[in-house]
Write a protein that holds these residues in place. Structure first.
Motif, PDB file in Angstrom:
ATOM      1  N   ILE C   2      -4.389  40.953   3.284  1.00 40.00           N
ATOM      2  CA  ILE C   2      -3.140  40.262   3.595  1.00 40.00           C
ATOM      3  C   ILE C   2      -3.428  38.766   3.645  1.00 40.00           C
ATOM      4  O   ILE C   2      -4.355  38.343   4.320  1.00 40.00           O
ATOM      5  CB  ILE C   2      -2.613  40.694   4.983  1.00 40.00           C
ATOM      6  CG1 ILE C   2      -2.489  42.200   5.100  1.00 40.00           C
ATOM      7  CG2 ILE C   2      -1.320  39.972   5.329  1.00 40.00           C
ATOM      8  CD1 ILE C   2      -1.338  42.794   4.359  1.00 40.00           C
ATOM      9  N   CYS C  27      -7.202  37.161  14.730  1.00 33.55           N
ATOM     10  CA  CYS C  27      -7.547  38.428  14.095  1.00 33.55           C
ATOM     11  C   CYS C  27      -8.721  38.175  13.161  1.00 33.55           C
ATOM     12  O   CYS C  27      -8.682  37.266  12.340  1.00 33.55           O
ATOM     13  CB  CYS C  27      -6.343  38.968  13.334  1.00 33.55           C
ATOM     14  SG  CYS C  27      -6.718  40.530  12.535  1.00 33.55           S
ATOM     15  N   THR C  29     -10.038  39.850  10.700  1.00 33.74           N
ATOM     16  CA  THR C  29     -10.172  40.484   9.383  1.00 33.74           C
ATOM     17  C   THR C  29      -9.460  39.671   8.294  1.00 33.74           C
ATOM     18  O   THR C  29      -9.910  38.593   7.971  1.00 33.74           O
ATOM     19  CB  THR C  29      -9.748  41.957   9.467  1.00 33.74           C
ATOM     20  OG1 THR C  29     -10.505  42.571  10.521  1.00 33.74           O
ATOM     21  CG2 THR C  29     -10.057  42.715   8.194  1.00 33.74           C
ATOM     22  N   CYS C  30      -8.357  40.165   7.763  1.00 34.98           N
ATOM     23  CA  CYS C  30      -7.725  39.489   6.616  1.00 34.98           C
ATOM     24  C   CYS C  30      -7.520  37.996   6.835  1.00 34.98           C
ATOM     25  O   CYS C  30      -7.956  37.165   6.050  1.00 34.98           O
ATOM     26  CB  CYS C  30      -6.362  40.080   6.296  1.00 34.98           C
ATOM     27  SG  CYS C  30      -6.298  41.847   6.273  1.00 34.98           S
ATOM     28  N   VAL C  31      -6.830  37.659   7.920  1.00 37.11           N
ATOM     29  CA  VAL C  31      -6.438  36.266   8.126  1.00 37.11           C
ATOM     30  C   VAL C  31      -7.610  35.366   8.512  1.00 37.11           C
ATOM     31  O   VAL C  31      -7.484  34.140   8.472  1.00 37.11           O
ATOM     32  CB  VAL C  31      -5.322  36.155   9.182  1.00 37.11           C
ATOM     33  CG1 VAL C  31      -4.058  36.805   8.680  1.00 37.11           C
ATOM     34  CG2 VAL C  31      -5.761  36.758  10.500  1.00 37.11           C
ATOM     35  N   ARG C  69      -9.333  43.410  14.710  1.00 37.95           N
ATOM     36  CA  ARG C  69      -8.099  43.700  13.966  1.00 37.95           C
ATOM     37  C   ARG C  69      -6.957  43.879  14.945  1.00 37.95           C
ATOM     38  O   ARG C  69      -7.111  44.551  15.956  1.00 37.95           O
ATOM     39  CB  ARG C  69      -8.238  45.018  13.191  1.00 37.95           C
ATOM     40  CG  ARG C  69      -9.040  44.932  11.944  1.00 37.95           C
ATOM     41  CD  ARG C  69      -8.607  46.000  10.951  1.00 37.95           C
ATOM     42  NE  ARG C  69      -8.982  47.343  11.327  1.00 37.95           N
ATOM     43  CZ  ARG C  69     -10.164  47.876  11.107  1.00 37.95           C
ATOM     44  NH1 ARG C  69     -11.107  47.181  10.525  1.00 37.95           N
ATOM     45  NH2 ARG C  69     -10.420  49.112  11.458  1.00 37.95           N
ATOM     46  N   GLN C  70      -5.805  43.318  14.612  1.00 29.40           N
ATOM     47  CA  GLN C  70      -4.655  43.498  15.496  1.00 29.40           C
ATOM     48  C   GLN C  70      -3.719  44.594  15.006  1.00 29.40           C
ATOM     49  O   GLN C  70      -2.710  44.878  15.634  1.00 29.40           O
ATOM     50  CB  GLN C  70      -3.892  42.177  15.655  1.00 29.40           C
ATOM     51  CG  GLN C  70      -4.667  41.149  16.461  1.00 29.40           C
ATOM     52  CD  GLN C  70      -3.885  39.879  16.713  1.00 29.40           C
ATOM     53  OE1 GLN C  70      -2.661  39.873  16.663  1.00 29.40           O
ATOM     54  NE2 GLN C  70      -4.583  38.803  16.980  1.00 29.40           N
ATOM     55  N   CYS C  71      -4.059  45.217  13.881  1.00 26.75           N
ATOM     56  CA  CYS C  71      -3.167  46.244  13.351  1.00 26.75           C
ATOM     57  C   CYS C  71      -3.669  47.630  13.742  1.00 26.75           C
ATOM     58  O   CYS C  71      -3.329  48.621  13.104  1.00 26.75           O
ATOM     59  CB  CYS C  71      -3.064  46.112  11.841  1.00 26.75           C
ATOM     60  SG  CYS C  71      -4.658  46.122  11.031  1.00 26.75           S
ATOM     61  N   ALA C  95      -2.464  36.787  13.835  1.00 25.29           N
ATOM     62  CA  ALA C  95      -2.679  37.871  12.873  1.00 25.29           C
ATOM     63  C   ALA C  95      -1.506  37.842  11.899  1.00 25.29           C
ATOM     64  O   ALA C  95      -0.604  37.007  12.014  1.00 25.29           O
ATOM     65  CB  ALA C  95      -2.721  39.212  13.588  1.00 25.29           C
ATOM     66  N   CYS C  96      -1.517  38.775  10.947  1.00 24.26           N
ATOM     67  CA  CYS C  96      -0.352  38.900  10.078  1.00 24.26           C
ATOM     68  C   CYS C  96       0.777  39.507  10.918  1.00 24.26           C
ATOM     69  O   CYS C  96       0.569  39.919  12.057  1.00 24.26           O
ATOM     70  CB  CYS C  96      -0.668  39.797   8.884  1.00 24.26           C
ATOM     71  SG  CYS C  96      -0.792  41.534   9.320  1.00 24.26           S
ATOM     72  N   GLY C  99       0.173  42.744  12.767  1.00 23.48           N
ATOM     73  CA  GLY C  99      -0.569  42.612  14.017  1.00 23.48           C
ATOM     74  C   GLY C  99       0.329  42.132  15.148  1.00 23.48           C
ATOM     75  O   GLY C  99       0.273  42.641  16.264  1.00 23.48           O
TER      76      GLY C  99
HETATM   77  S1  SF4 Z   1      -3.636  42.616  11.809  1.00 19.64           S
HETATM   78 FE1  SF4 Z   1      -3.060  41.979   9.757  1.00 19.64          FE
HETATM   79  S2  SF4 Z   1      -4.490  40.337   9.326  1.00 19.64           S
HETATM   80 FE2  SF4 Z   1      -5.365  41.476  11.022  1.00 19.64          FE
HETATM   81  S3  SF4 Z   1      -6.694  43.021  10.043  1.00 19.64           S
HETATM   82 FE3  SF4 Z   1      -4.705  43.939  10.349  1.00 19.64          FE
HETATM   83  S4  SF4 Z   1      -3.678  43.641   8.383  1.00 19.64           S
HETATM   84 FE4  SF4 Z   1      -5.362  42.225   8.433  1.00 19.64          FE
END
Ligand code: SF4
Ligand code: SF4
Lengths: 66, 60, 226
Positions: C2, C27, C29-31, C69-71, C95-96, C99
């Motif tokens: 993301i 967060c 991971t992705c972000v 991770r917030q998801c 987070a995205c 999250g």
């Molecule tokens: S909360 Fe969003 S940004 Fe963070 S790991 Fe999950 S999908 Fe990726």
């Protein structure tokens, strides 16, 4: 112009500006005592956060020299 | 120059919070340019004097 | 992953106004990878907010924490081992949006606001550059399109392109952008799979897209059906 003694933080690269600062010292060149030097092996490592933290801590001006 | 890019970005961040980007600058200073370093130090000290103290300092 | 972008500072500042104790929650991971909401970006945002409030003589406590991770509830539950969420009036999540919403679910008595604009599913092209690669259409056609997504890249989302408007490999809608179908043709030609392009693709099955969608893994079905 405000009458005060500013603190100027100089973030300097070992290979460029720091050597220049060193040389300025060796050559007895005058530069303001307000300048506080932070030594970096390379200014590529100067992080945005370092700059912000300098201001948070009260620096009046910051310059990065490379 | 990576540092230069980052300084540009940090200037924007300083503008956003209202501290002003003029308090931050990037300079090319080669190892042999001792006079330029001294001048840059003077220039930034002068500029800091003109802008007045960092308002965050007085709060402390 | 993301890909997201930080919201304008003033918008963030406005959305947290009134709170006197703020937890900025990153967060990892992705972000974090797209330099929008990981530990470093949380530190930068926290430093900016601290200074901005100080300049206005406002006494606001701002703390920082970044979790994996917030998801995922498992990771959100670990927040309690690091900080007491009840010490804060507001959580600013970087987070995205997924999250942000799960945080709101878990801490349903807390104000949770987003620090980012969630933008797309994409890839890292190089340091500091990301591009969109997938629209999550739930019916992937990449097998027939040489691994290039027409749903994302073609301005008209054609499944049987090109449309006839391509000029020198560029799209007629935006001459700055590559025509997805020229890219697809070139790739399929290189792979010796041009026959894939000659097939007529049926219209996209939009019905397979459910909003909001839920996926339950087949192996877990029993526990979620009553
Ligand atoms: S909360 Fe969003 S940004 Fe963070 S790991 Fe999950 S999908 Fe990726
Ligand atoms: S066709 Fe495109 S949008 Fe649909 S799943 Fe595949 S890559 Fe994603």
């Amino acid at each position: 112009m405000v009458d005060y003694e500013p603190t100027v933080v100089a973030m300097l690269c070992n290979y460029c500006a720091y050597s220049a600062a060193d040389l300025a010292g060796v050559g007895r060149l005058q530069y303001p005592p307000n300048v506080r030097v932070v030594f970096y092996l390379c200014t590529g490592k100067v992080e945005i956060l370092h700059i912000l933290k300098a201001f948070e801590a009260g620096a009046d001006a910051v310059f990065v020299g490379a | 120059m990576r540092a230069q890019e980052r300084v540009e970005y940090a200037k924007k961040l300083l503008d956003e919070i209202g501290l002003g980007s003029d308090r931050l600058e990037f300079f090319h200073i080669a190892a042999s340019e001792a006079p330029l370093f001294a001048k840059t130090g003077e220039k930034m000290t002068e500029r800091a004097r003109e802008m007045g103290p960092n308002p965050l300092r007085s709060v402390k | 992953m993301i890909v997201a972008k930080r919201k304008p500072f003033n918008e963030i500042k406005e959305s947290v106004s009134g709170a006197s104790r703020i937890l900025i929650l990153g967060c990892g991971t992705c972000v974090a990878v797209c330099l929008a909401g990981g530990e470093k970006e949380v530190a930068i945002l926290a430093s900016q907010l601290r200074m901005a409030f100080q300049l206005e003589d406002q006494n606001v406590q701002i703390d920082e924490l970044t979790i994996e991770r917030q998801c995922d509830r498992e990771f959100i539950e670990q927040i309690g081992t690091k900080v007491n969420v009840d010490d804060y009036d507001l959580i600013l999540s970087t987070a995205c949006a997924a999250g942000v919403q799960l945080l709101s679910d878990v801490f349903d008595h807390k104000v949770v606001v987003p620090g980012l604009n969630t933008t797309f599913i994409g890839v890292a092209e190089g340091p500091g550059v990301w591009t969109e690669r997938c629209r999550a259409c739930s019916d992937c056609v990449l097998a027939d399109t040489g691994g290039i997504c027409p749903v994302t890249i073609c301005a008209k989302e054609l499944l049987n392109g090109p449309c006839g408007g391509a000029r020198n490999g560029k799209c007629e809608v935006d001459p700055e952008k590559d025509c997805a179908w020229v890219l697809i043709y070139n790739r399929l030609e290189k792979l010796g799979r041009l026959d894939r392009m000659k097939q007529i693709h049926a219209p996209k099955r939009h019905s397979v897209q459910e909003h909001p969608a839920t996926i339950v893994h087949e192996a877990y079905r029993q526990r979620y059906t009553v």
